[in-house]
Motif scaffolding. Structure first.
Motif, short mmCIF file in Angstrom:
data_model
loop_
_atom_site.label_atom_id
_atom_site.label_comp_id
_atom_site.label_asym_id
_atom_site.label_seq_id
_atom_site.Cartn_x
_atom_site.Cartn_y
_atom_site.Cartn_z
N GLN A 78 5.86 -2.34 3.68
CA GLN A 78 5.03 -3.49 3.31
C GLN A 78 3.68 -3.15 3.30
OE1 GLN A 78 5.61 -6.08 1.62
NE2 GLN A 78 6.10 -7.86 2.90
N ALA A 79 3.37 -2.38 4.09
CA ALA A 79 1.92 -1.92 4.40
C ALA A 79 1.23 -1.48 2.88
CB ALA A 79 1.50 -1.07 5.59
N ARG A 80 2.07 -0.35 2.66
CA ARG A 80 1.78 0.35 1.26
C ARG A 80 1.80 -0.56 0.22
NH1 ARG A 80 4.79 5.42 -0.16
NH2 ARG A 80 2.90 5.97 -1.25
N GLY B 26 -7.81 -0.01 2.86
CA GLY B 26 -6.36 0.07 3.04
C GLY B 26 -5.98 0.46 4.41
N ARG B 27 -6.82 0.20 5.53
CA ARG B 27 -6.72 0.60 6.85
C ARG B 27 -5.35 -0.01 7.47
NH1 ARG B 27 -11.08 3.89 8.32
NH2 ARG B 27 -12.70 3.46 7.51
N GLU B 28 -4.79 -1.00 6.94
CA GLU B 28 -3.48 -1.52 7.42
C GLU B 28 -2.35 -0.59 7.21
OE1 GLU B 28 -4.00 -6.42 7.56
OE2 GLU B 28 -3.90 -5.36 5.49
N ALA C 73 -12.33 -8.73 0.06
CA ALA C 73 -11.20 -8.92 -0.80
C ALA C 73 -10.41 -7.81 -0.77
CB ALA C 73 -11.46 -9.36 -2.22
N GLN C 74 -8.62 -8.32 -0.74
CA GLN C 74 -7.94 -7.35 -0.67
C GLN C 74 -8.14 -6.01 -1.68
OE1 GLN C 74 -5.75 -7.95 1.77
NE2 GLN C 74 -3.75 -6.32 1.32
N ALA C 75 -8.52 -6.17 -2.75
CA ALA C 75 -8.76 -5.07 -3.62
C ALA C 75 -9.86 -4.22 -3.21
CB ALA C 75 -8.75 -5.63 -5.19
N ASP C 76 -10.71 -4.62 -2.37
CA ASP C 76 -11.77 -4.09 -2.20
C ASP C 76 -11.98 -3.43 -0.72
OD1 ASP C 76 -14.45 -2.83 -2.98
OD2 ASP C 76 -15.50 -4.49 -2.03
#
Length: 452
Positions: free
Chosen positions: A421-423, A122-124, A116-119
């Motif tokens: 946007q990535a951040r 954040g490599r993007e 899930a996004q929160a887990d």
């Protein structure tokens, strides 16, 4: 707790590409070893979260410093001195192989995709750093923009069959040629035409097919008739980004958020590249006029789409909205384009304050060309398409778009957008909001950006 990587200075960069690439790889490698020894993000306590953030921040500063010195040389190495155009995903993959530690590997991104996004780690954001550096350089950015304006391989594979049959169902977009007008019907039924990875792929493919088919003069985009219980039997234009997919980690930064802007929307505005030669005659790109028909609502990405169309027709019971700031993300190029149409004050109310514009509001005339009764939409679309097919429209809309939106301005905006946007995708407030919006009881349970 180990502190050597966190407290150590970044790699010493001396200006030679290969030496600096090795120093970056060693620095990132040490940090990755320490990161691999930690629990996954959702299981870390506050001390471990801070320690992991320090590791990641150290690597991101090192990547930024490396790219500040070497972005053009990196790009040339990946593209064989710009003789081998690569799209966004291909560039990211090639960079991971050629310059270890610069961007995430395929294995790292595959692992991220299971979370899930929160887990996620954040490599993007590391991909955002990479693309920001490439787009910041004028020469590199120009070449990358051209690469993303070229037809997709999928469209080229389908083109002959489409020219012969005049119809192709791509999955979430149906393309039909009726005389010389192409009708693109968006059928992402399960989520009120909210945007997801598949829709972005299908829509760019559809745009390519329309632009490349010489039997077509005009393209029309309209939402299909919904099966969703709340709008069953009604057409819907677009509910914006699929927040349920975003919460679940299924929205791709490269294949959706960047590709959408550099690929699909850029082609709608500036045409498809058919000859990359700088001396191509009579021109490098093919252009056609586009019409949007808005039924029910155009929310978020749906409203952003309207900003690149030549003619917009809305049903008088429809509304427009850009709620991205309320979710905590950036509404694509809406910040870049909306104020040209509406003026700065209204653009700020729409983007920063979430102002909803109903089709019958006076301000709607700044975005929509016609507002008609729902039962008059079909006739209005047919009439407007005939008018857009006039021979001089193509040349004039091309020149209008060049006057409105310079390539240099577009490139500079996209460079900053890539990292901002990535951040934002991994900001704490965004995680909290999309989690709430994706809950079954949420009012916008249609999966899009505050769909009613």
């Amino acid at each position: 707790m180990p502190v050597t990587t966190v407290n150590a200075p970044g790699p010493a960069l001396r200006g030679l590409l290969e030496d600096d690439a090795l120093a970056l790889a060693e620095h990132v490698g040490r940090a990755e070893e320490e990161l691999a020894g930690l629990p996954r993000p959702g299981l870390r306590d506050e001390d471990l979260r801070q320690f992991a953030a320090s590791l990641v921040d150290s690597c991101r500063r090192a990547r930024t410093a490396f790219l500040h010195r070497h972005a053009p040389a990196v790009y040339d190495a990946l593209t064989d001195r710009r003789r081998k155009p690569l799209r966004l995903a291909g560039l990211a993959r090639a960079a991971a192989e050629r310059f270890p530690g610069l961007v995430p590997t395929d294995d790292q991104m595959t692992e991220e995709a299971t979370r899930a996004q929160a887990d996620k780690e954040g490599r993007e954001i590391d991909q955002g750093i990479f693309f920001r550096a490439l787009l910041t350089d004028p020469s590199v950015g120009e070449h990358l923009l051209d690469s993303m304006l070229a037809p997709t391989p999928r469209a080229l594979d389908l083109l002959s069959d489409f020219r012969a049959a005049g119809r192709v169902d791509l999955g979430s977009v149906l393309v039909e040629r009726r005389e010389d007008v192409a009708h693109l019907t968006v059928n992402n039924q399960h989520c009120l035409n909210a945007e997801d990875n598949r829709l972005i792929d299908d829509l760019e493919t559809a745009v390519d097919l329309v632009l490349l088919d010489d039997q077509i003069s005009v393209g029309v985009v309209r939402g299909g008739v919904m099966t969703h219980p709340r709008y069953a039997g009604r057409r819907v234009f677009c509910a914006g980004i699929n927040l349920k997919d975003l919460h679940a980690g299924r929205i791709s930064f490269v294949d959706f958020l960047l590709r959408r802007e550099l690929g699909c929307l850029n082609k709608l505005m500036h045409g498809v590249l058919v000859d990359a030669a700088p001396d191509a005659y009579p021109q490098r790109t093919l252009h056609k006029p586009w019409l949007a028909a808005v039924d029910s609502f155009a929310i978020g990405g749906g409203m952003q789409l309207l900003l690149v169309f030549d003619h917009v027709i809305a049903a008088d019971d429809a509304f427009l909205r850009l709620p991205a700031a309320q979710e905590g993300i950036v509404p694509g190029l809406g910040n870049f384009r909306l104020s040209r149409m509406t003026g700065a004050r209204l653009a700020r109310r729409v983007i920063l304050g979430g102002r909803r514009i109903r089709a019958t509001d006076p301000e709607a005339a700044l975005v929509c060309d016609e507002v008609v009764a729902p039962e008059a939409m079909d006739a209005a679309v047919e009439k407007a398409a005939r008018e857009l097919a006039a021979p001089a429209v193509v040349a004039n809309r091309m020149m209008l778009n060049l006057a409105d939106e310079s390539r240099d301005g577009l490139r500079r905006y996209l460079a900053e957008f890539a990292l901002v946007q990535a951040r934002r995708l991994y900001a704490a407030d965004v995680m909290a909001k999309v989690g709430r919006f994706s809950a079954p009881a949420a009012r916008q349970s249609a999966d899009g950006e505050h769909a009613p």
